[in-house]
Design a protein around this motif. Structure first.
Motif, PDB file in Angstrom:
ATOM      1  N   ALA A  26     -14.375  12.969  -8.672  1.00  0.00           N
ATOM      2  CA  ALA A  26     -14.964  13.381  -7.393  1.00  0.00           C
ATOM      3  C   ALA A  26     -14.040  12.993  -6.233  1.00  0.00           C
ATOM      4  N   LYS A  27     -13.502  11.793  -6.291  1.00  0.00           N
ATOM      5  CA  LYS A  27     -12.564  11.349  -5.244  1.00  0.00           C
ATOM      6  C   LYS A  27     -11.352  12.269  -5.206  1.00  0.00           C
ATOM      7  N   ASP A  28     -10.824  12.610  -6.383  1.00  0.00           N
ATOM      8  CA  ASP A  28      -9.672  13.518  -6.450  1.00  0.00           C
ATOM      9  C   ASP A  28      -9.999  14.899  -5.901  1.00  0.00           C
ATOM     10  N   GLN A  29     -11.272  15.309  -5.990  1.00  0.00           N
ATOM     11  CA  GLN A  29     -11.694  16.614  -5.475  1.00  0.00           C
ATOM     12  C   GLN A  29     -12.029  16.568  -3.984  1.00  0.00           C
ATOM     13  N   GLY A  30     -11.859  15.388  -3.369  1.00  0.00           N
ATOM     14  CA  GLY A  30     -12.066  15.273  -1.927  1.00  0.00           C
ATOM     15  C   GLY A  30     -13.427  14.754  -1.502  1.00  0.00           C
ATOM     16  N   TYR A  31     -14.250  14.344  -2.440  1.00  0.00           N
ATOM     17  CA  TYR A  31     -15.562  13.800  -2.080  1.00  0.00           C
ATOM     18  C   TYR A  31     -15.410  12.366  -1.594  1.00  0.00           C
ATOM     19  N   ASP A  32     -16.336  11.956  -0.745  1.00  0.00           N
ATOM     20  CA  ASP A  32     -16.321  10.608  -0.198  1.00  0.00           C
ATOM     21  C   ASP A  32     -16.956   9.654  -1.208  1.00  0.00           C
ATOM     22  N   VAL A  33     -16.109   8.908  -1.882  1.00  0.00           N
ATOM     23  CA  VAL A  33     -16.565   7.895  -2.838  1.00  0.00           C
ATOM     24  C   VAL A  33     -16.243   6.547  -2.219  1.00  0.00           C
ATOM     25  N   PRO A  34     -17.252   5.707  -1.991  1.00  0.00           N
ATOM     26  CA  PRO A  34     -16.987   4.413  -1.359  1.00  0.00           C
ATOM     27  C   PRO A  34     -15.945   3.598  -2.146  1.00  0.00           C
ATOM     28  N   GLN A  35     -14.946   3.106  -1.435  1.00  0.00           N
ATOM     29  CA  GLN A  35     -13.875   2.358  -2.084  1.00  0.00           C
ATOM     30  C   GLN A  35     -14.399   1.111  -2.791  1.00  0.00           C
ATOM     31  N   LYS A  36     -15.382   0.440  -2.187  1.00  0.00           N
ATOM     32  CA  LYS A  36     -15.946  -0.761  -2.818  1.00  0.00           C
ATOM     33  C   LYS A  36     -16.608  -0.410  -4.145  1.00  0.00           C
ATOM     34  N   MET A  37     -17.271   0.713  -4.185  1.00  0.00           N
ATOM     35  CA  MET A  37     -17.916   1.158  -5.419  1.00  0.00           C
ATOM     36  C   MET A  37     -16.872   1.320  -6.525  1.00  0.00           C
ATOM     37  N   LEU A  38     -15.749   1.950  -6.187  1.00  0.00           N
ATOM     38  CA  LEU A  38     -14.676   2.152  -7.161  1.00  0.00           C
ATOM     39  C   LEU A  38     -13.985   0.845  -7.531  1.00  0.00           C
ATOM     40  N   SER A  39     -13.664   0.031  -6.541  1.00  0.00           N
ATOM     41  CA  SER A  39     -12.940  -1.209  -6.842  1.00  0.00           C
ATOM     42  C   SER A  39     -13.806  -2.172  -7.651  1.00  0.00           C
ATOM     43  N   ASP A  40     -15.106  -2.236  -7.367  1.00  0.00           N
ATOM     44  CA  ASP A  40     -16.001  -3.073  -8.172  1.00  0.00           C
ATOM     45  C   ASP A  40     -16.078  -2.555  -9.611  1.00  0.00           C
ATOM     46  N   TRP A  41     -16.150  -1.234  -9.761  1.00  0.00           N
ATOM     47  CA  TRP A  41     -16.175  -0.631 -11.099  1.00  0.00           C
ATOM     48  C   TRP A  41     -14.865  -0.932 -11.843  1.00  0.00           C
ATOM     49  N   GLN A  42     -13.733  -0.780 -11.145  1.00  0.00           N
ATOM     50  CA  GLN A  42     -12.440  -1.048 -11.778  1.00  0.00           C
ATOM     51  C   GLN A  42     -12.337  -2.504 -12.237  1.00  0.00           C
ATOM     52  N   ALA A  43     -12.810  -3.427 -11.410  1.00  0.00           N
ATOM     53  CA  ALA A  43     -12.764  -4.849 -11.776  1.00  0.00           C
ATOM     54  C   ALA A  43     -13.615  -5.108 -13.014  1.00  0.00           C
ATOM     55  N   ASN A  44     -14.801  -4.505 -13.070  1.00  0.00           N
ATOM     56  CA  ASN A  44     -15.670  -4.673 -14.239  1.00  0.00           C
ATOM     57  C   ASN A  44     -15.019  -4.081 -15.482  1.00  0.00           C
ATOM     58  N   GLN A  45     -14.450  -2.906 -15.357  1.00  0.00           N
ATOM     59  CA  GLN A  45     -13.792  -2.267 -16.493  1.00  0.00           C
ATOM     60  C   GLN A  45     -12.629  -3.120 -17.001  1.00  0.00           C
ATOM     61  N   SER A  46     -11.852  -3.680 -16.078  1.00  0.00           N
ATOM     62  CA  SER A  46     -10.715  -4.523 -16.467  1.00  0.00           C
ATOM     63  C   SER A  46     -11.190  -5.771 -17.205  1.00  0.00           C
ATOM     64  N   ARG A  47     -12.216  -6.418 -16.680  1.00  0.00           N
ATOM     65  CA  ARG A  47     -12.762  -7.613 -17.341  1.00  0.00           C
ATOM     66  C   ARG A  47     -13.251  -7.273 -18.751  1.00  0.00           C
TER      67      ARG A  47
END
Length: 193
Positions: free
Chosen positions: A97-118
């Motif tokens: 969605a972000k790549d398609q230009g939708y507004d995805v909150p950065q905190k939402m993505l960064s929190d998800w990325q941190a969880n996925q990495s852990r």
């Protein structure tokens, strides 16, 4: 039009997709993700395009209610337990969605990325939450793929976790393909091959 395959009947499927009943994180994501690509597949009326864009925006907003404080996604809003597959699926959608230009909150993505990495770093075949090895492998492979995909927008590929996962001798084909794609996205062509 001549074809050996029956027509897709995309207009009827479009109406079903837009009106798809949804509630859990998987259904919310399943409704919204294909709508990212509708304009490339069919001619939408202005009303259909606006409705589809609104549905995607509403799904992004709704998914924020499924996100736990750890960054992963639970299957239902307000639950604290993270669902591994659904977390990867919802994150995959958010990245697209972000790549398609939708507004995805950065905190939402960064929190998800941190969880996925852990989760990727902590994963072991024996710590599979009572799943079969094949299911556990698929969850880890999809997690590693989505992390590699996120690295293209500021995330982090977990090369160490990918290398450890690669050592599993009994990976199924889907897990191998997802791992190869993760290596490819991470610029590790030799490992991808």
């Amino acid at each position: 039009e001549l074809s050996l395959m029956p027509p897709m009947n995309l207009q009827n499927r479009l109406q079903y997709l837009i009106g798809f009943p949804h509630g859990c994180v998987e259904q919310t994501t399943s409704k919204a993700l294909p709508q990212l690509f509708l304009p490339a597949l069919t001619n939408l009326s202005e009303k259909q395009l606006l409705e589809s864009q609104n549905n995607v925006g509403a799904a992004i907003d709704k998914l924020s209610r499924y996100q736990a404080s750890s960054g992963g996604f639970s299957y239902w809003p307000g639950q604290g337990n993270i669902h591994d597959w659904a977390s990867s699926y919802a994150g995959h959608f958010l990245l697209l969605a972000k790549d398609q230009g939708y507004d995805v909150p950065q905190k939402m993505l960064s929190d998800w990325q941190a969880n996925q990495s852990r989760a990727a770093r902590a994963w072991t075949a024996s710590a599979s939450n009572n799943n079969s090895h094949a299911s556990s492998y698929k969850e880890q492979a999809y997690r590693l793929f989505t992390l590699a995909l996120s690295s293209q927008s500021g995330g982090n590929s977990e090369i160490g976790a990918m290398n450890r996962f690669r050592q599993q001798s009994d990976l199924d084909n889907l897990s191998r393909w997802l791992l190869a794609a993760a290596y490819q996205l991470s610029g590790q062509q030799e490992a991808a091959n």
